[in-house]
Motif scaffolding. Structure first.
Motif, mmCIF file in Angstrom:
data_model
loop_
_atom_site.group_PDB
_atom_site.id
_atom_site.type_symbol
_atom_site.label_atom_id
_atom_site.label_comp_id
_atom_site.label_asym_id
_atom_site.label_seq_id
_atom_site.Cartn_x
_atom_site.Cartn_y
_atom_site.Cartn_z
ATOM 1 N N ALA A 96 0.513 5.429 -0.050
ATOM 2 C CA ALA A 96 -0.334 6.630 -0.008
ATOM 3 C C ALA A 96 -1.815 6.271 -0.175
ATOM 4 N N THR A 98 0.869 -1.172 0.000
ATOM 5 C CA THR A 98 0.000 0.000 0.000
ATOM 6 C C THR A 98 0.903 1.218 0.000
ATOM 7 N N GLU A 104 6.226 12.585 2.719
ATOM 8 C CA GLU A 104 6.072 11.213 3.203
ATOM 9 C C GLU A 104 5.029 10.482 2.368
ATOM 10 N N ARG A 105 5.302 9.223 2.033
ATOM 11 C CA ARG A 105 4.362 8.356 1.319
ATOM 12 C C ARG A 105 4.022 7.211 2.264
ATOM 13 N N LYS A 106 2.897 7.291 2.920
ATOM 14 C CA LYS A 106 2.508 6.277 3.911
ATOM 15 C C LYS A 106 2.348 4.914 3.247
ATOM 16 N N GLY A 107 2.713 3.877 4.006
ATOM 17 C CA GLY A 107 2.585 2.510 3.523
ATOM 18 C C GLY A 107 3.935 1.842 3.396
ATOM 19 N N GLU A 108 3.937 0.684 2.766
ATOM 20 C CA GLU A 108 5.169 -0.044 2.509
ATOM 21 C C GLU A 108 5.014 -0.847 1.236
ATOM 22 N N ARG A 143 9.331 8.094 0.844
ATOM 23 C CA ARG A 143 9.093 9.496 0.513
ATOM 24 C C ARG A 143 8.947 9.636 -1.000
ATOM 25 N N ARG A 169 10.143 0.554 3.722
ATOM 26 C CA ARG A 169 9.276 1.313 4.638
ATOM 27 C C ARG A 169 9.774 2.758 4.718
ATOM 28 N N ASP A 170 9.003 3.595 5.403
ATOM 29 C CA ASP A 170 9.381 4.994 5.627
ATOM 30 C C ASP A 170 9.717 5.672 4.302
#
Length: 165
Positions: A44, A42, A151-155, A142, A139-140
């Motif tokens: 963003a 997932t 930041e682009r949330k998720g992994e 961008r 993870r973490d």
């Protein structure tokens, strides 16, 4: 009684299965086709689930004589541009896992995310025991530029199985 104790021990130990920070091999996508990147996760708020044929890959292990980081790069189009890159600071052995950071740059698929090369290694890179499959989690993430981007949330979780020679 022994079965119950074994099940309880397995539930308590990371070696019996992964968690979010330390995924086990079963937590990565399955790579059954040679030369194909499988990417899931997932990003963003959008589900990612794709497979892309590779035009080649380059793997350079870490630290043997130069002290330079190791890397694994996938090229996924005729232009031979790097589209997936993972970097790690410890030697990766067959069947082993190292901490990693990296990027996935697939703008035609709406996926451009990565880690800043000066930040900590928050992802993982695993090499199968036969040395033919690389699995990873990033993870973490961008947006570009990866150092300072939003930041682009998720992994993202992926794998690549090399082409047999």
């Amino acid at each position: 009684m022994r079965t119950t104790m074994l099940v309880l021990a397995c539930l308590a130990l990371p070696a019996c299965g992964g968690d979010d920070e330390n995924p086990s091999p079963e937590d990565y996508p399955e790579c059954t086709e040679e030369g194909v990147l499988v990417l899931e996760g997932t990003l963003a708020g959008q589900e990612v689930n794709l497979q892309k044929q590779s035009q080649g890959y380059v793997f350079g292990n870490c630290c043997f004589s130069t002290g330079e980081p190791g890397s694994m790069e996938l090229r996924l189009d005729a232009r031979q541009e790097v589209r997936v890159r993972l970097e790690f600071e410890k030697t990766l052995v067959r069947g082993g896992t190292v901490e990693a950071r990296g990027l996935v740059h697939l703008p035609d698929d709406g996926i451009t995310a990565g880690n800043c090369e000066t930040e900590s290694l928050t992802g993982k890179l695993l090499q199968s025991s036969d040395g033919e499959t690389y699995s990873f989690v990033l993870r973490d993430l961008r947006a570009q530029p990866y150092c300072g981007g939003a930041e682009r949330k998720g992994e993202l979780r992926g794998c690549y199985r090399e082409i047999s020679r």
